[in-house]
Write a protein that holds these residues in place. Structure first.
Motif, short mmCIF file in Angstrom:
data_model
loop_
_atom_site.label_atom_id
_atom_site.label_comp_id
_atom_site.label_asym_id
_atom_site.label_seq_id
_atom_site.Cartn_x
_atom_site.Cartn_y
_atom_site.Cartn_z
N THR A 99 49.25 39.11 33.31
CA THR A 99 48.46 38.18 34.11
C THR A 99 47.02 38.10 33.64
OG1 THR A 99 47.98 37.50 36.38
CG2 THR A 99 47.61 39.81 35.83
N HIS A 100 46.36 37.03 34.06
CA HIS A 100 44.91 36.90 33.91
C HIS A 100 44.22 37.14 35.24
CE1 HIS A 100 44.78 34.97 29.97
NE2 HIS A 100 45.84 34.28 30.33
N ASP A 101 45.04 37.17 36.30
CA ASP A 101 44.55 37.02 37.66
C ASP A 101 44.16 38.38 38.25
OD1 ASP A 101 44.20 36.55 40.32
OD2 ASP A 101 45.97 35.26 40.53
N PRO A 102 42.89 38.53 38.65
CA PRO A 102 42.45 39.81 39.23
C PRO A 102 43.25 40.18 40.47
CG PRO A 102 40.57 38.35 38.85
CD PRO A 102 41.80 37.55 38.57
N MET A 103 43.64 39.18 41.25
CA MET A 103 44.43 39.45 42.45
C MET A 103 45.73 40.17 42.07
SD MET A 103 47.39 38.31 44.06
CE MET A 103 47.75 36.70 43.36
N VAL A 104 46.37 39.69 40.99
CA VAL A 104 47.63 40.30 40.55
C VAL A 104 47.37 41.71 40.05
CG1 VAL A 104 49.54 40.11 38.95
CG2 VAL A 104 48.62 38.05 40.03
N MET A 105 46.31 41.84 39.24
CA MET A 105 45.99 43.17 38.70
C MET A 105 45.75 44.17 39.82
SD MET A 105 43.59 42.49 35.45
CE MET A 105 43.46 40.74 35.23
N ALA A 106 45.13 43.67 40.88
CA ALA A 106 44.81 44.56 42.00
C ALA A 106 46.07 45.13 42.64
CB ALA A 106 43.99 43.80 43.05
N ARG A 107 47.18 44.41 42.54
CA ARG A 107 48.41 44.88 43.16
C ARG A 107 49.27 45.73 42.23
NH1 ARG A 107 47.13 40.60 46.32
NH2 ARG A 107 48.11 40.44 48.36
N ALA A 108 48.87 45.82 40.96
CA ALA A 108 49.67 46.60 40.02
C ALA A 108 49.43 48.09 40.21
CB ALA A 108 49.32 46.19 38.59
N LYS A 109 50.44 48.90 39.88
CA LYS A 109 50.28 50.35 39.95
C LYS A 109 49.67 50.89 38.66
CE LYS A 109 54.35 51.28 42.88
NZ LYS A 109 55.73 51.81 42.78
N ARG A 110 49.88 50.09 37.59
CA ARG A 110 49.35 50.55 36.30
C ARG A 110 48.90 49.32 35.53
NH1 ARG A 110 53.27 52.67 31.50
NH2 ARG A 110 51.72 52.79 29.83
N VAL A 111 47.72 49.38 34.90
CA VAL A 111 47.21 48.25 34.14
C VAL A 111 47.03 48.68 32.69
CG1 VAL A 111 45.34 46.59 33.87
CG2 VAL A 111 46.01 47.36 36.16
N VAL A 112 47.73 47.96 31.79
CA VAL A 112 47.57 48.20 30.36
C VAL A 112 46.74 47.05 29.80
CG1 VAL A 112 48.75 48.45 28.14
CG2 VAL A 112 49.78 49.41 30.21
#
Ligand SMILES: Nc1ncnc2c1ncn2[C@@H]1O[C@H](COP(=O)(O)OP(=O)(O)OP(=O)(O)O)[C@@H](O)[C@H]1O
Ligand SMILES: [Mg+2]
Lengths: 228, 402
Positions: free
Chosen positions: A199-212
């Motif tokens: 994603t590009h979307d900060p909202m989506v990133m905020a819901r992820a458990k892990r960000v690569v």
């Protein structure tokens, strides 16, 4: 561990040049993860997801799925792996327009080689994404959010090892996007489905458990979040 | 496979106008070939019927040296039937002897050169039942100097039932002779040539007119057995034999040419249809790159993608072909019962072909099946290359945003 990229490079020929989409990526995804690939446009997110989803082969390096190196499998063998082990959710939903919601979901089961009791599984999968009353609608008769729910049902119905979703919310408005992501997260938490998305979307990133985080074809950061 | 078939069918309905336009060529090609074949087969039947029911029967014998072109009927070449030959013919089936000769039919100040057929009123109907003929009036009574004439000839000379005419001819020994006759029948036979220039006369009345004696020009046999075998037994008896098919060879050859031209026309239509189908399938493949990518991503095999697109060509060809078969076959079956009546056209053109003015098309399931199979095969083959192209789409294309 479910899947893994080991020293993977991927380059695309562009005229006389080679575009280096991935420059030696190492990353692995374990069971039950809810992981997002983030990074600027052109950083290689889609390329990496395609490799992990067995849609493509690396230029060099190894791709493991369930401990098997799939980097050198034939087209048909890769297809069989995708059919049985990998669920896809696409940015543009990619439902088959001539099939109804339940037929779209059934198609995934059929291609996965499931013979009996498909109808119940299809209905259950569509009920779980909240589309019990839309079984016989064609995609053109469904909203974008509903279409993406059908796509989620289609990805999950075959109980895949991993669900790969390249920008699943990019074609949805923020309300629908959040709802879709919440649904995915719910499936992850309730049923332990492994999700890997971009994603590009900060909202989506905020819901992820892990960000690569990727940049210019390399992994530049890998953070595990506290559960939100 | 049935599942792919269902998807293929639905895909065809996505762009109905394109499907219909493409299918139209197949429909036309299949329909035309069935109709054309039925018509030419009807012409074959017509030619054979015209000859069989009016002069040739199954087997025709003419005296050795007698012309076989049907243009002249020289009385000098007619000959008596040897008893030995007559006995052989008796074994083959009912037969009748006739003598044709040229005469001039005079009605007041009008006159016309015609061909007179002298016949034996007892035996003739055994060979020529005259089923399909229409007679206004009746057939001549022997010994009453009565005459039946072709209906076109009657119109030309303003002859009616009861008209008194004069028949003038050269006798067998070359003298000129004439007699009064009364027209009692106007005949519409199965043979336009006879209707135009023919008259029928009992031997009883023809013998004194042309001094025929027992000279005969045409022996017509209605065979009970096989033609060729029968003909071979009659050789060397003073008469030449020819089967019905040999009699009609020229006109049948004409029909073979018609069939060839028809094949060429149908072939060209099918070529256009093939190009149309190839175009439609390749357009469908271009439009559906992402969809095909999705199917591949879901694990559909490449060969099934190919089958899917070939089925789209095949289903289009088969359904259009079925409609063409229905239309073409329906028309042929209908015209087989009703017939095509060319009499008015022939009357105005004054045609004198040895053909009936009624053409009955010939329906054949074989022709329908072959045309349908051909149309479908062409369609499937036309889809082969586009389908192969579609099967080479890469699954990664599915995830590309558009
Ligand atoms: N099929 C291809 N042919 C040529 N170059 C490609 C192809 N696919 C990707 N690339 C290039 O590889 C690089 C990485 O692309 P990729 O699609 O993985 O980026 P991304 O991170 O998904 O970007 P975005 O956020 O815009 O989707 C880019 O420079 C892109 O132009
Ligand atoms: Mg991308």
């Amino acid at each position: 561990m479910i899947c893994q990229l080991v020293g993977v490079t991927k380059s695309y020929p562009m005229g006389d040049l080679l575009v280096q989409a991935l420059r030696g990526v190492n990353v692995s995804v374990g069971a039950g993860e809810f992981t997002v690939f983030a990074g600027p446009s052109g950083s290689g997110k889609s390329t990496a997801l395609n490799l992990l989803g067995c849609l493509d082969r690396p230029t060099s390096g190894e791709v493991f799925l369930d401990g098997q190196n799939v980097a050198t499998l034939s087209d048909d063998a890769l297809g069989a792996v995708r059919a049985r082990r990998i669920g896809f959710i696409f940015q543009s939903f990619n439902l088959i327009p001539v099939l109804t919601a339940s037929e779209n979901v059934d198609l995934a089961l059929r291609l996965a080689g499931v013979e009996g009791s498909r109808a119940e599984r299809v209905e259950k999968a569509l009920t779980e994404v909240g589309l019990k009353d839309y079984l016989h609608r064609r995609p053109s008769q469904l909203s974008g959010g509903q279409q993406q729910r059908v796509a989620i049902a289609r990805a999950l119905v075959k109980s895949p090892a991993i669900v790969i979703a390249d920008e699943p919310t990019a074609n949805l408005d923020s309300t629908n996007g959040e709802a879709i992501l919440d649904l995915m997260r719910q499936m992850n938490e309730e049923k332990g489905v492994t999700f890997l998305f971009s994603t590009h979307d900060p909202m989506v990133m905020a819901r992820a458990k892990r960000v690569v985080r990727l940049k210019d074809g390399e992994v530049v950061a890998d953070e595990v979040r506290a559960p939100s | 496979m049935s599942f792919l078939l269902a998807i293929a069918g639905r895909n065809l309905l996505r762009n109905t106008s394109r499907t219909v336009i493409t299918g139209a060529a197949v429909l036309f090609g299949v329909g035309l070939s069935i109709l054309g074949w039925g018509l030419v087969a009807g012409l074959d039947e017509n030619v054979l019927r015209a000859a069989r029911t009016t002069y040739a029967a199954d087997l025709l014998l003419r005296p050795d040296g007698y012309p076989t072109d049907g243009l002249t009927y020289p009385l000098a070449d007619a000959a008596p039937v040897p008893a030995e030959l007559a006995a052989l013919l008796d074994d083959l089936g009912p037969w009748t002897a006739r003598t044709a000769f040229a005469a001039k039919l005079v009605n007041g100040s009008d006159a016309q050169r015609i061909t007179v057929w002298a016949y034996d009123g007892e035996r003739d109907p055994l060979v020529f039942p005259r089923d399909g003929w229409k007679v206004q009036g009746r057939w001549p009574t022997p010994g009453a100097n009565e005459l039946a004439v072709g209906h076109s000839l009657a119109r030309l000379l303003a002859l009616e039932e009861g008209t008194d005419v004069v028949l003038q001819t050269r006798t067998r020994d070359g003298a000129i002779n004439a007699n009064n006759f009364r027209v009692v029948g106007l005949v519409r036979s199965d043979n336009a040539a006879l209707d135009n220039l023919g008259a029928w006369l009992e031997f009883t009345d023809a013998v004194p007119l042309a001094l025929l004696g027992d000279a005969r020009s045409h022996l017509s046999v209605r065979l009970r057995g096989d033609h060729a075998e029968a003909a071979s037994r009659l050789a060397g008896k003073g008469f030449q034999t020819s089967t019905l098919e040999q009699e009609c060879e020229d006109l049948l050859a004409l029909n073979r040419i018609r069939r060839k031209s028809l094949s060429i026309v149908v072939g060209m239509i099918m070529l256009i249809a093939a190009v149309g189908i190839a175009n439609t399938v390749i357009m469908a493949a271009f439009e559906r790159v992402r969809e095909v990518g999705t199917l591949l991503a879901l694990g559909m095999r490449r060969r099934d993608i190919r089958v899917l697109f070939m089925l789209e060509g095949g289903v289009m060809g088969l359904s259009a072909g079925l409609m063409g078969a229905l239309l073409g076959g329906g028309a042929v079956a209908h015209l087989q019962r009703k017939g095509i009546d060319l009499s008015s056209a022939v009357d105005t053109l004054g045609g004198s072909m040895a053909m009936s003015t009624m053409i009955y098309t010939q329906f054949s399931w074989g022709v329908v099946g072959v045309a349908l199979a051909f149309g479908t095969t062409v369609s499937v083959l036309a889809a082969l290359w586009p389908a192969t192209w579609a099967s080479r789409i890469v699954p990664a294309d599915a995830v590309k945003a558009d």
